[in-house]
Design a protein around this motif. Structure first.
Motif, short mmCIF file in Angstrom:
data_model
loop_
_atom_site.label_atom_id
_atom_site.label_comp_id
_atom_site.label_asym_id
_atom_site.label_seq_id
_atom_site.Cartn_x
_atom_site.Cartn_y
_atom_site.Cartn_z
N THR A 151 -17.10 -64.70 -1.88
CA THR A 151 -17.54 -63.70 -0.90
C THR A 151 -17.44 -62.30 -1.49
OG1 THR A 151 -16.95 -65.02 1.05
CG2 THR A 151 -17.02 -62.64 1.33
N GLU A 152 -16.31 -61.98 -2.08
CA GLU A 152 -16.12 -60.63 -2.62
C GLU A 152 -16.96 -60.39 -3.87
OE1 GLU A 152 -11.52 -60.09 -0.99
OE2 GLU A 152 -11.93 -60.13 -3.15
N ARG A 153 -17.15 -61.40 -4.66
CA ARG A 153 -17.88 -61.23 -5.93
C ARG A 153 -19.39 -61.21 -5.73
NH1 ARG A 153 -19.53 -65.29 -9.41
NH2 ARG A 153 -18.24 -66.76 -8.23
N LEU A 154 -19.92 -62.05 -4.85
CA LEU A 154 -21.36 -62.20 -4.73
C LEU A 154 -21.94 -61.75 -3.38
CD1 LEU A 154 -21.64 -65.74 -6.36
CD2 LEU A 154 -22.23 -63.56 -7.42
N LEU A 155 -21.21 -61.99 -2.31
CA LEU A 155 -21.80 -61.78 -0.99
C LEU A 155 -21.62 -60.37 -0.45
CD1 LEU A 155 -20.95 -65.17 0.75
CD2 LEU A 155 -23.19 -64.35 0.02
N ILE A 156 -20.49 -59.74 -0.71
CA ILE A 156 -20.26 -58.40 -0.18
C ILE A 156 -21.34 -57.40 -0.63
CG2 ILE A 156 -18.72 -56.39 -0.20
CD1 ILE A 156 -17.90 -58.59 1.74
N PRO A 157 -21.76 -57.41 -1.90
CA PRO A 157 -22.87 -56.51 -2.28
C PRO A 157 -24.14 -56.77 -1.48
CG PRO A 157 -21.74 -57.33 -4.24
CD PRO A 157 -21.20 -58.11 -3.09
N LYS A 158 -24.43 -58.03 -1.19
CA LYS A 158 -25.61 -58.37 -0.38
C LYS A 158 -25.43 -57.92 1.06
CE LYS A 158 -27.96 -60.14 -3.68
NZ LYS A 158 -29.21 -59.46 -4.13
N PHE A 159 -24.19 -58.00 1.54
CA PHE A 159 -23.90 -57.56 2.91
C PHE A 159 -24.14 -56.06 3.05
CE2 PHE A 159 -20.83 -56.89 6.53
CZ PHE A 159 -21.57 -57.61 7.46
N PHE A 160 -23.78 -55.30 2.02
CA PHE A 160 -24.04 -53.86 2.02
C PHE A 160 -25.55 -53.60 2.11
CE2 PHE A 160 -19.68 -53.16 1.14
CZ PHE A 160 -19.43 -51.80 1.27
N GLU A 161 -26.33 -54.37 1.37
CA GLU A 161 -27.79 -54.21 1.42
C GLU A 161 -28.32 -54.46 2.82
OE1 GLU A 161 -29.94 -56.55 -1.39
OE2 GLU A 161 -28.70 -55.95 -3.10
N LEU A 162 -27.88 -55.54 3.44
CA LEU A 162 -28.37 -55.90 4.77
C LEU A 162 -27.93 -54.88 5.82
CD1 LEU A 162 -27.78 -59.76 4.63
CD2 LEU A 162 -29.99 -58.59 4.63
N CYS A 163 -26.73 -54.33 5.64
CA CYS A 163 -26.23 -53.34 6.61
C CYS A 163 -27.00 -52.02 6.54
CB CYS A 163 -24.75 -53.07 6.38
SG CYS A 163 -23.65 -54.37 6.97
N SER A 164 -27.74 -51.80 5.46
CA SER A 164 -28.56 -50.59 5.34
C SER A 164 -30.04 -50.92 5.34
CB SER A 164 -28.17 -49.83 4.06
OG SER A 164 -28.37 -50.65 2.91
N ASP A 165 -30.39 -52.11 5.80
CA ASP A 165 -31.79 -52.54 5.83
C ASP A 165 -32.60 -51.62 6.74
OD1 ASP A 165 -33.30 -55.39 5.07
OD2 ASP A 165 -34.19 -54.36 6.79
N SER A 166 -33.86 -51.42 6.39
CA SER A 166 -34.72 -50.53 7.18
C SER A 166 -35.06 -51.10 8.55
CB SER A 166 -36.02 -50.26 6.41
OG SER A 166 -36.71 -51.48 6.14
N VAL A 167 -34.94 -52.42 8.72
CA VAL A 167 -35.20 -53.07 10.02
C VAL A 167 -33.90 -53.07 10.83
CG1 VAL A 167 -35.97 -55.18 11.16
CG2 VAL A 167 -36.98 -54.51 8.98
N TRP A 168 -33.93 -52.45 12.01
CA TRP A 168 -32.69 -52.31 12.78
C TRP A 168 -32.12 -53.65 13.23
CZ3 TRP A 168 -32.24 -54.19 17.68
CH2 TRP A 168 -33.40 -54.42 18.40
N GLY A 169 -32.97 -54.64 13.42
CA GLY A 169 -32.48 -55.96 13.81
C GLY A 169 -31.57 -56.59 12.77
N MET A 170 -31.79 -56.24 11.52
CA MET A 170 -30.93 -56.73 10.44
C MET A 170 -29.55 -56.11 10.54
SD MET A 170 -32.81 -58.74 8.63
CE MET A 170 -34.31 -57.78 8.57
N ARG A 171 -29.53 -54.80 10.76
CA ARG A 171 -28.26 -54.09 10.86
C ARG A 171 -27.48 -54.56 12.09
NH1 ARG A 171 -31.97 -49.93 10.19
NH2 ARG A 171 -31.35 -48.84 12.10
N LYS A 172 -28.19 -54.83 13.17
CA LYS A 172 -27.55 -55.34 14.39
C LYS A 172 -26.93 -56.71 14.13
CE LYS A 172 -28.60 -56.56 19.21
NZ LYS A 172 -28.45 -58.02 19.13
#
Length: 270
Positions: A151-172
């Motif tokens: 999770t910390e090595r591979l997924l957290i960086p992807k989670f940061f990407e999704l949390c700043s996604d241009s589509v608000w439904g993703m951030r929600k």
């Protein structure tokens, strides 16, 4: 006829259970005849047949009826093909959905080595926001399936990407599963990385994202608590709960009292 194939898929789990119970009489029937049909129908041209096959597969996995070799050599390769970058859009959406649902039913090693790399790719899929949304909605389950290190090595960086996604439904969707993601990480990552990230969600420009973040605030705070002292724990379904003390059990305390204790523990943890 698609309706015949759909009906056949709906009967597969019951037949498989029967064959398992009668294994001395039918030692190889399931693996030789039924499993190949399930795998083949995952790529059927009819979406109802595919859906029935996916549901049958999940039931078989829940009942632990699929051999590890079949999972790794037959099921996973098909799903990886269907979720490939050049795959048909409809097939890709279905594939990522079934991958996310399967994760909690497979061994950690299988998920990490066979499915996690593709899941990380799909989190950054720039073509279909539906794919990214499914990844965001199921992110906590994937973290739980692979454990803290991956999770910390591979997924957290992807989670940061999704949390700043241009589509608000993703951030929600990220805000809604924030507690589950936090629970899988170390206290240091929780404090130094996830806390600032959560602040960005709670300050989001979209009110739906902010609302989801505020609803997740208490559960997120609870992940900072020491389970042994606060009594907080995560159930198998991913919901936050509290272990009643011996005194509470003896006094038959009502549910509102437990809720008060939960809020108090969360406040102390903050």
């Amino acid at each position: 006829e698609p309706t015949v194939r759909t009906e056949l898929m709906e009967q597969i789990p019951s037949i498989a259970i029967f064959l398992q119970e009668s294994r001395p009489k039918f030692p190889t029937a399931f693996f030789e005849y039924l499993m190949p049909i399930v795998v083949r129908y995952l790529t059927d041209v009819n979406n109802q047949v595919r859906k029935a096959s996916q549901e049958a597969l999940l039931i078989l996995l829940e009942q632990d009826l699929v051999a590890q070799s079949d999972i790794e050599n037959k099921v996973c390769p098909i799903l990886l093909d269907l979720s490939a970058p050049d795959s048909d859009d409809e097939y890709k959406v279905e594939a990522v959905n079934i991958i996310c649902k399967m994760a909690s039913l497979l061994s950690r090693t299988t998920v990490e080595h066979m499915l996690l790399p593709r899941f990380c790719e799909l989190c950054s899929d720039g073509k279909l926001f539906q794919v990214r949304k499914i990844c965001a909605a199921n992110f906590g389950d994937i973290c739980n399936a692979v454990g803290q290190e991956a999770t910390e090595r591979l997924l957290i960086p992807k989670f940061f990407e999704l949390c700043s996604d241009s589509v608000w439904g993703m951030r929600k969707a990220c805000a809604e599963c924030f507690m589950a993601v936090s629970y899988t990480t170390s206290p240091e990552v929780r404090r130094s990385k996830l806390s600032p990230l959560f602040i960005s969600l709670i300050s989001d420009t979209c009110r739906w994202v902010r609302q989801a973040a505020f609803q997740s605030l208490g559960p997120f705070i609870s992940t900072f608590a020491n389970p042994s002292s606060a009594g907080l724990y995560i159930r198998e379904d991913g919901t936050l709960s509290i272990r009643p003390s011996a005194q509470d059990v003896n006094s038959n305390s009502c549910q509102p009292s437990n809720n008060i204790t939960l809020m108090s523990s969360s406040a102390n943890a903050a």
